[in-house]
Design a protein around this motif. Structure first.
Motif, short mmCIF file in Angstrom:
data_model
loop_
_atom_site.label_atom_id
_atom_site.label_comp_id
_atom_site.label_asym_id
_atom_site.label_seq_id
_atom_site.Cartn_x
_atom_site.Cartn_y
_atom_site.Cartn_z
N THR A 21 0.86 -1.18 0.00
CA THR A 21 0.00 0.00 0.00
C THR A 21 0.90 1.23 0.00
O THR A 21 1.87 1.30 0.76
CB THR A 21 -0.90 0.00 1.25
OG1 THR A 21 -1.71 -1.19 1.22
CG2 THR A 21 -1.79 1.22 1.30
N VAL A 22 0.58 2.18 -0.88
CA VAL A 22 1.37 3.42 -0.97
C VAL A 22 0.43 4.61 -0.82
O VAL A 22 -0.78 4.49 -1.01
CB VAL A 22 2.14 3.52 -2.31
CG1 VAL A 22 3.19 2.41 -2.40
CG2 VAL A 22 1.21 3.44 -3.50
N THR A 23 0.99 5.75 -0.43
CA THR A 23 0.19 6.96 -0.28
C THR A 23 0.61 7.98 -1.33
O THR A 23 1.74 7.97 -1.81
CB THR A 23 0.36 7.56 1.13
OG1 THR A 23 1.75 7.81 1.34
CG2 THR A 23 -0.16 6.63 2.20
N ALA A 24 -0.31 8.87 -1.67
CA ALA A 24 -0.04 9.91 -2.66
C ALA A 24 1.18 10.72 -2.23
O ALA A 24 1.28 11.12 -1.07
CB ALA A 24 -1.26 10.81 -2.82
N GLN A 55 4.21 9.63 -1.91
CA GLN A 55 5.26 8.80 -1.31
C GLN A 55 6.36 8.55 -2.34
O GLN A 55 6.08 8.13 -3.45
CB GLN A 55 4.65 7.47 -0.86
CG GLN A 55 5.67 6.48 -0.32
CD GLN A 55 5.02 5.16 0.09
OE1 GLN A 55 3.83 5.08 0.32
NE2 GLN A 55 5.82 4.12 0.16
N SER A 57 4.48 8.43 -5.83
CA SER A 57 3.18 7.84 -6.14
C SER A 57 2.18 8.94 -6.50
O SER A 57 2.07 9.92 -5.77
CB SER A 57 2.67 7.05 -4.94
OG SER A 57 1.40 6.50 -5.23
N SER A 80 -2.97 7.50 -3.64
CA SER A 80 -2.94 6.44 -2.62
C SER A 80 -3.58 5.19 -3.21
O SER A 80 -4.58 5.29 -3.92
CB SER A 80 -3.70 6.88 -1.38
OG SER A 80 -3.03 7.97 -0.76
N THR A 118 -2.57 0.73 -4.21
CA THR A 118 -1.73 -0.46 -4.13
C THR A 118 -0.74 -0.47 -5.28
O THR A 118 -1.12 -0.23 -6.42
CB THR A 118 -2.62 -1.73 -4.21
OG1 THR A 118 -3.58 -1.68 -3.16
CG2 THR A 118 -1.79 -3.00 -4.06
N GLU A 163 -5.19 2.99 -7.93
CA GLU A 163 -5.77 3.93 -6.97
C GLU A 163 -6.88 3.25 -6.15
O GLU A 163 -7.63 2.43 -6.66
CB GLU A 163 -6.36 5.12 -7.73
CG GLU A 163 -6.66 6.30 -6.86
CD GLU A 163 -6.99 7.55 -7.66
OE1 GLU A 163 -7.47 8.51 -7.05
OE2 GLU A 163 -6.79 7.57 -8.89
N GLU A 164 -6.92 3.62 -4.86
CA GLU A 164 -7.98 3.10 -3.98
C GLU A 164 -9.33 3.56 -4.50
O GLU A 164 -9.47 4.69 -4.97
CB GLU A 164 -7.83 3.69 -2.57
CG GLU A 164 -6.69 3.15 -1.77
CD GLU A 164 -6.57 3.87 -0.43
OE1 GLU A 164 -7.21 4.91 -0.22
OE2 GLU A 164 -5.81 3.36 0.41
#
Length: 98
Positions: A44-47, A49, A65, A68, A70, A93-94
């Motif tokens: 999982t990554v965040t905007a 990052q 990224s 946010s 995967t 994107e989530e």
């Protein structure tokens, strides 16, 4: 005499048409100098990052990224030379929660 119509068709597809949504493409030619520690597909990554760093013209450029979600693919490996438009990674994107 029979008449024929010719239609111009692009010889190559546009790169953005062939890449999945969330694709991170190399903004410049360079060398992948490092990937964020422990980063792997499925993470999982965040905007915003930092995911990896490219070196071009003796300067390091951070690739972050775009959203946010995967990390579904990671094609960048340290030491690899990349050209403009090379697919480096894909972030799915989530789905926004209602």
């Amino acid at each position: 005499p029979a008449s024929h119509a010719l239609t111009a068709v692009p010889r190559f597809t546009e790169p953005q048409d062939a890449t999945p949504p969330g694709s991170l493409l190399a903004p410049m030619p360079g060398t992948v100098v490092r990937v964020a520690e422990g980063l792997a597909p499925g993470d999982t990554v965040t905007a915003g990052q930092p995911l990896l760093w490219l070196e071009a013209m003796k300067m390091e450029h951070r690739v972050t990224s775009p959203a946010s979600g995967t990390l579904t693919a990671l094609h960048a490996l340290p030491g690899h030379q990349v050209e403009v438009g090379t697919l480096l990674a894909v972030v799915q994107e989530e789905e926004p929660r209602p």
